[in-house]
Motif scaffolding. Structure first.
Motif, PDB file in Angstrom:
ATOM      1  N   TYR A 108      16.540  -5.053  43.171  1.00 52.89           N
ATOM      2  CA  TYR A 108      17.634  -5.993  43.165  1.00 52.89           C
ATOM      3  C   TYR A 108      17.383  -7.153  44.017  1.00 52.89           C
ATOM      4  O   TYR A 108      17.217  -6.551  45.189  1.00 52.89           O
ATOM      5  CB  TYR A 108      18.798  -5.656  42.983  1.00 52.89           C
ATOM      6  N   PRO A 109      17.739  -8.295  43.950  1.00 51.89           N
ATOM      7  CA  PRO A 109      17.968  -9.316  45.073  1.00 51.89           C
ATOM      8  C   PRO A 109      19.092  -9.129  45.768  1.00 51.89           C
ATOM      9  O   PRO A 109      20.084  -8.514  45.362  1.00 51.89           O
ATOM     10  CB  PRO A 109      17.767 -10.700  44.598  1.00 51.89           C
ATOM     11  N   SER A 110      18.866  -8.888  47.178  1.00 47.99           N
ATOM     12  CA  SER A 110      19.963  -8.631  48.085  1.00 47.99           C
ATOM     13  C   SER A 110      20.984  -9.831  48.367  1.00 47.99           C
ATOM     14  O   SER A 110      22.091  -9.738  48.845  1.00 47.99           O
ATOM     15  CB  SER A 110      19.623  -8.088  49.403  1.00 47.99           C
ATOM     16  N   SER A 111      20.255 -11.218  47.984  1.00 44.80           N
ATOM     17  CA  SER A 111      21.022 -12.433  48.352  1.00 44.80           C
ATOM     18  C   SER A 111      20.684 -13.425  47.416  1.00 44.80           C
ATOM     19  O   SER A 111      19.440 -13.294  46.615  1.00 44.80           O
ATOM     20  CB  SER A 111      20.693 -12.598  49.749  1.00 44.80           C
ATOM     21  N   PRO A 112      21.238 -14.525  47.352  1.00 40.66           N
ATOM     22  CA  PRO A 112      20.730 -15.419  46.453  1.00 40.66           C
ATOM     23  C   PRO A 112      19.489 -15.949  47.227  1.00 40.66           C
ATOM     24  O   PRO A 112      18.783 -17.013  46.425  1.00 40.66           O
ATOM     25  CB  PRO A 112      22.067 -16.413  46.497  1.00 40.66           C
ATOM     26  N   ASN A 113      19.470 -15.910  48.593  1.00 39.37           N
ATOM     27  CA  ASN A 113      18.275 -16.532  49.133  1.00 39.37           C
ATOM     28  C   ASN A 113      17.071 -15.783  48.701  1.00 39.37           C
ATOM     29  O   ASN A 113      17.036 -14.630  49.135  1.00 39.37           O
ATOM     30  CB  ASN A 113      18.419 -16.457  50.547  1.00 39.37           C
ATOM     31  N   PRO A 114      16.210 -16.403  48.063  1.00 35.77           N
ATOM     32  CA  PRO A 114      14.916 -15.520  47.412  1.00 35.77           C
ATOM     33  C   PRO A 114      13.905 -15.289  48.606  1.00 35.77           C
ATOM     34  O   PRO A 114      13.294 -14.316  48.321  1.00 35.77           O
ATOM     35  CB  PRO A 114      14.139 -16.587  46.520  1.00 35.77           C
ATOM     36  N   GLU A 115      14.232 -15.912  49.835  1.00 40.97           N
ATOM     37  CA  GLU A 115      13.245 -15.401  50.838  1.00 40.97           C
ATOM     38  C   GLU A 115      13.829 -14.061  51.455  1.00 40.97           C
ATOM     39  O   GLU A 115      13.174 -13.483  52.287  1.00 40.97           O
ATOM     40  CB  GLU A 115      13.115 -16.379  52.017  1.00 40.97           C
ATOM     41  N   TYR A 116      15.018 -13.514  51.471  1.00 41.46           N
ATOM     42  CA  TYR A 116      15.265 -12.147  51.963  1.00 41.46           C
ATOM     43  C   TYR A 116      14.689 -11.174  51.153  1.00 41.46           C
ATOM     44  O   TYR A 116      14.209 -11.215  49.833  1.00 41.46           O
ATOM     45  CB  TYR A 116      17.062 -12.235  51.655  1.00 41.46           C
ATOM     46  N   ALA A 117      14.843 -10.049  51.620  1.00 39.32           N
ATOM     47  CA  ALA A 117      14.055  -8.686  51.330  1.00 39.32           C
ATOM     48  C   ALA A 117      14.927  -8.268  50.177  1.00 39.32           C
ATOM     49  O   ALA A 117      16.241  -8.505  50.005  1.00 39.32           O
ATOM     50  CB  ALA A 117      14.156  -7.707  52.287  1.00 39.32           C
ATOM     51  N   VAL A 118      14.201  -7.621  49.116  1.00 39.70           N
ATOM     52  CA  VAL A 118      15.090  -7.119  48.001  1.00 39.70           C
ATOM     53  C   VAL A 118      15.576  -5.652  48.376  1.00 39.70           C
ATOM     54  O   VAL A 118      15.297  -5.014  49.394  1.00 39.70           O
ATOM     55  CB  VAL A 118      14.130  -6.926  46.815  1.00 39.70           C
ATOM     56  N   ILE A 119      16.567  -5.275  47.562  1.00 44.74           N
ATOM     57  CA  ILE A 119      16.946  -3.683  47.832  1.00 44.74           C
ATOM     58  C   ILE A 119      16.050  -2.794  47.504  1.00 44.74           C
ATOM     59  O   ILE A 119      15.217  -3.048  46.383  1.00 44.74           O
ATOM     60  CB  ILE A 119      18.368  -3.497  46.895  1.00 44.74           C
ATOM     61  N   THR A 120      15.725  -1.785  48.523  1.00 43.76           N
ATOM     62  CA  THR A 120      14.771  -0.597  48.406  1.00 43.76           C
ATOM     63  C   THR A 120      15.448   0.511  49.052  1.00 43.76           C
ATOM     64  O   THR A 120      16.375   0.425  49.912  1.00 43.76           O
ATOM     65  CB  THR A 120      13.528  -0.912  49.407  1.00 43.76           C
ATOM     66  N   PRO A 121      15.071   1.876  48.634  1.00 46.45           N
ATOM     67  CA  PRO A 121      15.515   2.877  49.148  1.00 46.45           C
ATOM     68  C   PRO A 121      15.414   2.937  50.572  1.00 46.45           C
ATOM     69  O   PRO A 121      16.355   3.541  51.407  1.00 46.45           O
ATOM     70  CB  PRO A 121      14.602   4.156  48.432  1.00 46.45           C
ATOM     71  N   TRP A 122      14.174   2.426  51.319  1.00 44.25           N
ATOM     72  CA  TRP A 122      13.930   2.556  52.655  1.00 44.25           C
ATOM     73  C   TRP A 122      14.992   1.654  53.540  1.00 44.25           C
ATOM     74  O   TRP A 122      15.331   2.196  54.507  1.00 44.25           O
ATOM     75  CB  TRP A 122      12.453   2.670  53.049  1.00 44.25           C
ATOM     76  N   GLY A 123      14.909   0.543  52.738  1.00 45.23           N
ATOM     77  CA  GLY A 123      16.056  -0.394  53.612  1.00 45.23           C
ATOM     78  C   GLY A 123      17.460   0.375  53.693  1.00 45.23           C
ATOM     79  O   GLY A 123      18.225   0.036  54.532  1.00 45.23           O
TER      80      GLY A 123
END
Lengths: 466, 79
Positions: free
Chosen positions: A381-396
């Motif tokens: 899933y996107p973490s932000s409306p800003n498409p340049e930000y990283a997406v949600i991941t288990p390691w993040g």
């Protein structure tokens, strides 16, 4: 405000946050009641005062530097960039007082600053401040009946006005570096309030040690009975109630979320991602239900742990409660409760940690679990409306949970508690711990009562009543 | 004599900026606030140490300890 739509959305937002603050006040009332219920009669008044004085101390320091940290530290600073200019949040800013949004009187502020912050600065400051009280209050319960008030209040300022608000700038700000780089997602603060406060409490407890008599010589724990379980559970009910305000305050109530030229108004989460109050209402209640049901089973109907598990269930689901399906929220809450309950008893046995109210478990372990599990369930899933930000991941999310619990929570608390212990400022004297912190109050009250009764008897005798 | 910038509310409201008294002295208010906060901790630390010393001298005895212990044992109030 030149037109009705701007005025309505601005004043609605102002009023919205103002109402959340009133609700969140109940969290603090609940924590005070809950702690007094758990403490023994000989320590009631000191326990109450220890928690009550969080309110003024964290408020003053959050005014002086906490609010500025949130706006100035999203880049670290010096992790992905410099300090961010935040002239509306310095304690000497004209926007930290009554203001109609007109021409700025001081250099460094623009007309845009005053127009946008004049009505929202105070209510947003207060909403974040109430989170600050909560963070400090979580820590308060863990160390009752043996920590010196002066040490606790220094630590309360550290967690309430420094550490948690640094983590909020990093992971709970639309431009926070953890959001940008790790795709960190924590919509209702599993990590940014609860995991950090739990880790902070654990850092103190390791240095502070258990209450006298808490563990037998063979290392097995003794039960220190709560003075008043009814008061404890009423306190937890009040915390649930205040949690509604907490959830509401984690949203922006109305914002144009449409990219491009079109317009679409919606509530958003703290990262400006669209959500609805309807969605979070489903999830808040279903995660409360999952937590209570799992807590009842795992504790075999123990009232203290069942109530605490309701809270822990919400906390375990909070990181993703803007996006989960309600039934997902319920099962995540239930799993989080089993995890925190088992962890609490394992850590207690293994490391002889005396967490008087289970705060490290309910907030720390459940919050840590909540941040991590969101990484798996919301993977991609996107973490932000800003498409340049990283997406949600288990390691993040796992990295985020470690930063919250260990780096910003446990480590600073451990170091400062060590320093306070070295200065003989951390723990109350053993003889006072044995007779209770309220010993002088009780004896003075007894002397006063005897004096009064003596006077009344003299008067009774004088008018012929023997 | 006036302590603030507001003379009336007859003009353009949108132009009104800070409304509190003594605009321009915010740095002094901040300094006073900081001193009050640090001073409070300083007083409280000394007060608490003094309080513990006095309690240890005046209120700690075997009799009081036994009385407190007896009460705790007799009144856990779990229902």
């Amino acid at each position: 405000m030149a037109n009705e739509l701007t005025a309505l959305s601005t004043i609605f937002t102002e009023f919205y946050y103002w109402v959340t603050v009133v609700f969140m006040f109940l969290i603090h009332v609940g924590f005070c009641i809950y702690e007094v219920g758990v403490s023994r009669r000989k320590n009631h008044m000191h326990t109450l005062m220890k928690n009550t004085m969080i309110v003024p101390l964290v408020t003053v320091t959050f005014y002086l530097f906490g609010w500025w940290i949130y706006s100035a530290f999203p880049n670290g600073p010096f992790i992905i960039g410099d300090l961010v200019e935040a002239p509306w949040a310095t304690p000497w800013s004209e926007l930290m007082g009554s203001h109609m949004g007109g021409v700025p009187a001081s250099a460094g502020l623009t007309a845009d600053d005053t127009a946008s912050w004049a009505r929202l600065n105070g209510v947003l400051w207060a909403a974040f401040l109430l989170f600050s009280w909560t963070a400090a209050s979580i820590v308060s319960g863990a160390c009752i009946e043996r920590i010196r008030s002066n040490a606790f209040w220094i630590l309360a300022v550290l967690i309430g006005s420094v550490m948690w608000i640094i983590d909020a700038a990093w992971g709970w700000h639309p431009q926070g570096w953890m959001v940008q780089i790790l795709g960190y997602h924590d919509a209702y603060a599993s990590g940014v309030i609860h995991a950090i406060a739990g880790g902070f409490a654990l850092g103190i407890l390791v240095v502070l040690g258990p209450r006298i008599g808490r563990f037998r010589e063979d290392g097995s724990p003794r039960v220190i009975p709560q003075h008043n379980p009814w008061l404890t559970t009423v306190g937890l009910f009040l915390i649930y109630t205040g949690f509604w305000g907490f959830y509401a305050a984690c949203n922006i109530p109305i914002l144009d979320v449409q990219q491009g030229d079109s317009i679409f108004f919606s509530a958003t989460n703290i990262y400006l991602v669209p959500t609805t109050l309807s969605a979070i209402t489903f999830n808040f209640l279903m995660s409360l239900a999952g937590g209570l049901m799992a807590g009842y089973i795992v504790s075999k109907g123990d009232a203290f742990w069942t109530y605490s598990s309701g809270l822990a269930g919400i906390i375990a689901a909070s990181a993703g409660n803007d996006l989960y399906h309600p039934i997902q929220a319920m099962f995540i809450a239930a799993a989080g409760v089993v995890f925190m309950y088992k962890m609490h008893h394992w850590v207690e046995q293994k490391f002889k940690i005396d967490d008087a109210v289970g705060a490290v478990a309910v907030h720390g372990y459940a919050g840590f679990f909540g941040v991590c599990i969101a990484g798996f369930v919301l993977w991609g899933y996107p973490s932000s409306p800003n498409p340049e930000y990283a997406v949600i991941t288990p390691w993040g999310q796992i990295a985020g949970a470690i930063i919250m619990f260990w780096v910003l929570g446990f480590a600073p608390a451990f170091l400062v508690a060590k320093l306070l212990a070295k200065l003989n400022m951390l723990r109350i004297p053993m003889e006072i711990e044995l007779v209770g912190l309220d010993v002088a109050l009780e004896i003075k009250a007894e002397i006063a009562a005897k004096d009064l009764i003596g006077a009344e008897r003299e008067k009774a005798a004088a008018i012929g009543i023997d | 004599m006036s302590t603030g910038n507001i003379q009336d509310f007859l003009g353009n409201i949108a132009e009104i900026g800070p409304m509190y008294p003594f605009v321009g002295w915010e740095w002094l208010f901040t300094l006073l606030c900081f001193v009050f906060w640090i001073g409070w901790h300083s007083w409280q630390i000394r007060h608490e140490s003094r309080e513990f010393r006095e309690e240890a001298e005046n209120y700690i005895s075997k009799e009081i300890l036994e009385r407190v212990s007896d009460r705790e044992a007799a009144d856990p109030d779990v229902h």
